[in-house]
Design an enzyme around this catalytic site. Structure first.
Site, PDB file in Angstrom:
ATOM      1  CG  ASP A   1     -30.648 -11.072 -29.544  1.00  0.00           C
ATOM      2  OD1 ASP A   1     -30.618 -10.914 -28.307  1.00  0.00           O
ATOM      3  OD2 ASP A   1     -31.708 -11.098 -30.188  1.00  0.00           O
ATOM      4  CD1 TRP A   2     -28.107 -11.252 -22.916  1.00  0.00           C
ATOM      5  CD2 TRP A   2     -28.073  -9.862 -24.660  1.00  0.00           C
ATOM      6  NE1 TRP A   2     -27.859  -9.980 -22.433  1.00  0.00           N
ATOM      7  CE2 TRP A   2     -27.839  -9.110 -23.482  1.00  0.00           C
ATOM      8  CE3 TRP A   2     -28.092  -9.192 -25.874  1.00  0.00           C
ATOM      9  CZ2 TRP A   2     -27.620  -7.731 -23.506  1.00  0.00           C
ATOM     10  CZ3 TRP A   2     -27.880  -7.813 -25.902  1.00  0.00           C
ATOM     11  CH2 TRP A   2     -27.648  -7.105 -24.728  1.00  0.00           C
TER      12      TRP A   2
END
Length: 843
Positions: free
Chosen positions: A236-237
């Site tokens: 995920d970011w």
């Protein structure tokens, strides 16, 4: 030569390509390059990969992305409530087409995190509390997307079921424990049994003390070795916290930028903390991803289109997912002859929510006005009257000031330190709206200093009414707001994360109530400083300001007068339709709900209107269950519309009118208040504490003695004029083939055609079982359409081991005990015998 020509499906060719990559090129492929893209290697014909959210609408990412539209499908809870594998497969195919319009190779979704608690802010973009329903429906979407050469990346592996402290909370459960295996990891098993996504996104949080991005047990052991998954894994970011452990754990791609990789990874190789050969596996994985998405690689600008096929599908999904929860005395469908005078109450009747907030939201090309559609539908009857009153306000934040009230240009000037005397702006421009939003550095203008700078916004506000109004500023730094050269509001820099800035604007909105005169111009002068420090962990730093204004919202009797207008309308009507619920301001990525009651004064309004109304139906919007206990016994009908996408207005109206018979079924339990769920007291995460799944396996309908606290149960939903019956249940066990086959006759003895969801539950063996097991577990389902008087024999097949086993924590394997089990379908129940005990551990 096309840049993709050297990527082939031949394993030897990929190995040859791998051998030509330099160390620096290998490292570059293991991190993102832009916020939504990875780099390529042009000299070897290796193209970049572009990714985009989400299955509810492929979000644009170009320079004008804030203004660009895309087809907006219903939120995932609505999709789950269709219980329709074939329909969601069609959605996947349409998403592939939409992705190609945006030059996207990988769609970031679907999201299959479990609805652990009805306060989960991101539940609207997840399917269900049940792992089998989540996995099977998600698998249908994945298969549809990948049928046309676009990749799907389900998320978030695993346990990202809360937004509070999601970047850091620690789930205090072993990956080898029953809770994770039978509920949270089980959703992924069901997904991977029916589909093969090109990528899997790892979650932000920790599990058993380790971030998912560096958790070898979860990724290398379970996902890769035990389940045999060979696709790519991406973070995920900003969810990667170290350089070496994620390589060892099996994380292929760090997104969105090389924060822990890049130069740090090159240095780790040079210092022999990581062998260069260890990079070959993730690089190969990402080359395979490019290969599998080859048909979607194109060098074309993003675009949107009005696609009638997509619009029709959006309507079919919305109307199939709407759930009729209450319909006393057949108050619905609406009959203009029986109830010619209709009062419509609520802001959502003219401006309905179509999606939740965050990365699963998108801007539709159009929306529909249910009140106007109802007025049009009944216009043919000269005796009909359809009247709308907005009633109480529902917004959680003050809206941006309408440009029609700004009677001079919106000017913004930027100043860098050190301030000159007098200060001289480095850049001045005229804005179309009083709103600036930047993430950097760099910013725009690119020479704006991220620290120590400030901006000045000026304009003139001219209200249309006299009264006490609300003026607000959403701000990332300290600011001072002046009216007619007098400072009226000064606020320090808010405590803020990048995620807060993107998804939770109420955290950095400051308000003031002011008496203002109609038609009187007020000069606005707003000065805001940059933040005092940059964000940690490489996240971009926000630099933004928005001027907001709402007339007539600060008087003590505002809600009261709005409720009075609704009561008067209801008193004069034959039936009252109240449109209520939540919007993307209340349910969003980035934060959890504080409670599950209706926001604002909506519940009070419903209670007061119910006292005056002859008949009353409430249409609810939202992704999560809503606490209806204060008013549900006072109303005649309740319809749950979810967040129904761009075609939701028409779908809701057609269901209300009976043009479509409701056939949605709840994918998540609605409790009698938030206290009813098993997770109450264990949710959400708290600073400095580990998260305990104190409810264990008791998620949703699996909770022990759950019935007494349930308002509407998992799988519940009503129809119009349909009455389904079940009979002739037969169960056959074929242990040699490892399957359980069941057949049941389903009939409709009602007066209208309708669709029934056939739900097959397995009741575990009770005699001598070594562990506690839920009373029932969903193991198969299908949806059938039946005409009045029609019956059909429905056949379903289940994997024997998956249907009957539990996870043995001591032996770390699945265990199927021999003995007598039962299958329950509707009111039918039939026992079957498992003759041999089995231990197993595979997908």
């Amino acid at each position: 030569m096309n840049v993709t020509s050297l990527i082939t499906k031949d394993k030897a060719s990929i190995e040859a390509l791998l051998s030509q990559l330099t160390l620096e090129e290998k490292v570059s492929l293991l991190s993102g390059h832009q916020f939504n893209a990875t780099p390529g290697v042009p000299r070897l014909g290796i193209p970049p990969i572009k990714v985009a959210d989400s299955i509810n609408g492929i979000r644009p990412s170009g320079p004008s992305s804030e203004d660009e539209t895309t087809t907006c499908f219903p939120s995932t809870t609505c999709l789950a409530s269709t219980w329709d594998v074939e329909l969601l497969g069609r959605l996947g195919e349409q998403l592939a087409h939409q992705a190609k319009l945006k030059s996207v190779q990988v769609v970031l979704g679907p999201t299959i995190n479990i609805h652990r608690d009805p306060r989960g802010g991101r539940n609207f973009e997840c399917f269900s509390e049940d792992p089998l329903l989540s996995g099977r429906l998600a698998g249908a979407i994945v298969n549809g997307i990948q049928k046309h050469g676009v990749g799907a990346c389900p998320k978030h592996f695993v346990c990202n079921d809360s937004e509070t402290l999601r970047h850091s909370y620690d789930i205090a459960e072993s990956p080898h424990g029953r809770t994770l295996r039978e509920v949270y990891l089980a959703a992924w098993q069901h997904l991977l049994r029916v589909s093969d996504p090109v990528a899997v996104m790892l979650a932000y949080n920790k599990v058993d003390g380790l971030f998912c991005s560096e958790n070898e047990t979860l990724v290398a052991d379970i996902l890769r070795k035990t389940w045999g998954y060979q696709g790519a894994t991406i973070s995920d970011w900003f969810a990667v916290h170290s350089t070496v452990p994620p390589i060892r754990a099996g994380l292929d791609l760090e997104m969105p930028f090389p924060i822990t990789r890049g130069d740090r990874l090159l240095e780790a190789v040079r210092e022999r903390l990581v062998a260069e050969e260890e990079l070959d596996a993730p690089v190969t994985s990402l080359l395979r991803l490019r290969d599998r998405t080859k048909p979607s690689h194109q060098d074309a600008p993003e675009r949107s289109e009005l696609n009638e096929e997509a619009n029709a599908l959006a309507y079919e999904l919305a109307s199939s997912g709407i759930v009729l929860l209450k319909n006393d005395d057949d108050v619905l469908p609406l009959d203009p002859l029986r109830t010619p005078n209709i009062a419509i109450v609520g802001e959502f009747a003219t401006d309905p929510p179509v999606t939740g907030g965050g990365s699963a939201s998108c801007k539709p090309p159009y929306t529909q006005n249910p009140a106007a559609l109802l007025q049009s539908a009944f216009a043919a009857n000269p005796s009909s009257q359809v009247h709308h009153v907005p009633s109480v306000r529902t917004n959680a934040i003050i809206p941006i000031v309408p440009t029609s009230l700004l009677t001079s240009p919106i000017t913004i000037s930027y100043y860098n330190p050190p301030n000159q005397s007098p200060p001289t702006p480095i850049h001045t421009t005229i804005l179309p709206t009083p709103h600036i939003s930047m993430l950097g550095p760099p910013f725009d203008p690119p020479f704006l200093s991220p620290l120590g700078s400030h901006l000045v916004l000026t304009t003139t506000l001219t209200p249309t009414t006299t009264g006490t109004h609300t003026l607000a500023v959403r701000h990332t730094g300290a600011f001072t707001l002046s009216l007619n050269s007098t400072a009226v509001l000064s606020v320090p820099e808010p405590t803020l994360t990048t995620s807060d800035y993107l998804f939770h604007p109420s955290l950095y909105e400051s308000r003031i109530h002011l008496p203002l005169q109609a038609s009187h111009p007020y000069s606005i002068h707003l000065t805001m400083s940059s933040r005092s420090s940059l964000m940690s962990h490489g996240e971009p730093t926000p630099y933004g300001v928005t001027l907001c204004f709402e007339e007539g919202t600060a008087s003590d009797d505002d809600d009261g007068s709005r409720i009075d207008s609704a009561v008067l309308a209801a008193f004069n009507a034959d039936i009252t339709l109240i449109f209520a619920g939540r919007s993307d301001q209340h349910e969003s990525e980035g934060f959890d709900l504080p409670h599950i009651k209706l926001p604002g004064a909506q519940a009070e309004m419903i209670r007061e209107v119910a006292k005056a109304a002859k008949k009353i139906v409430v249409v609810l919007y939202g992704g999560n269950p809503i606490d209806v206990e204060e008013w549900v016994d006072e109303v005649d009908g309740v319809v749950f519309a979810h967040f129904p996408g761009q075609e939701g207005g028409r779908a809701v109206v057609d269901v209300l009118r009976g043009e479509r018979s409701p056939c949605g079924r709840l994918a998540t339990t609605w409790w009698r208040g938030v206290e009813g769920g098993g997770s109450f007291g264990w949710f959400p995460a708290r600073e400095g504490e580990v998260v305990r799944y104190g409810e264990g396996l008791g998620v949703g309908y699996r909770k022990e003695n759950e019935g007494e606290k349930v308002r509407w149960g998992f799988g519940f939903g009503l129809g119009y004029g349909t009455e389904f019956w079940y009979g002739e249940l037969e169960v056959e066990v074929l242990e040699g083939e490892g399957v359980v086959r069941c057949a049941v006759r389903v009939g409709n003895k009602g007066r209208r055609e309708g669709k029934e969801v056939v739900q097959v539950y397995v009741v575990p063996r009770s005699e001598g079982c070594k562990v506690w097991r839920p009373e029932r577990e969903l193991k198969a389902f299908t949806k059938v359409r039946l005409e009045p008087g029609e019956s059909r024999r429905v056949e379903l097949e289940m994997d024997l081991k998956a249907a009957c086993s539990y996870w043995d924590e001591n032996e770390r394997c699945w265990r199927m005990e021999k003995g007598t089990y039962c299958v329950r379908v509707g009111d039918q129940i039939q026992s079957f015998v498992v003759a041999s005990a089995v231990e197993w551990n595979h997908l």
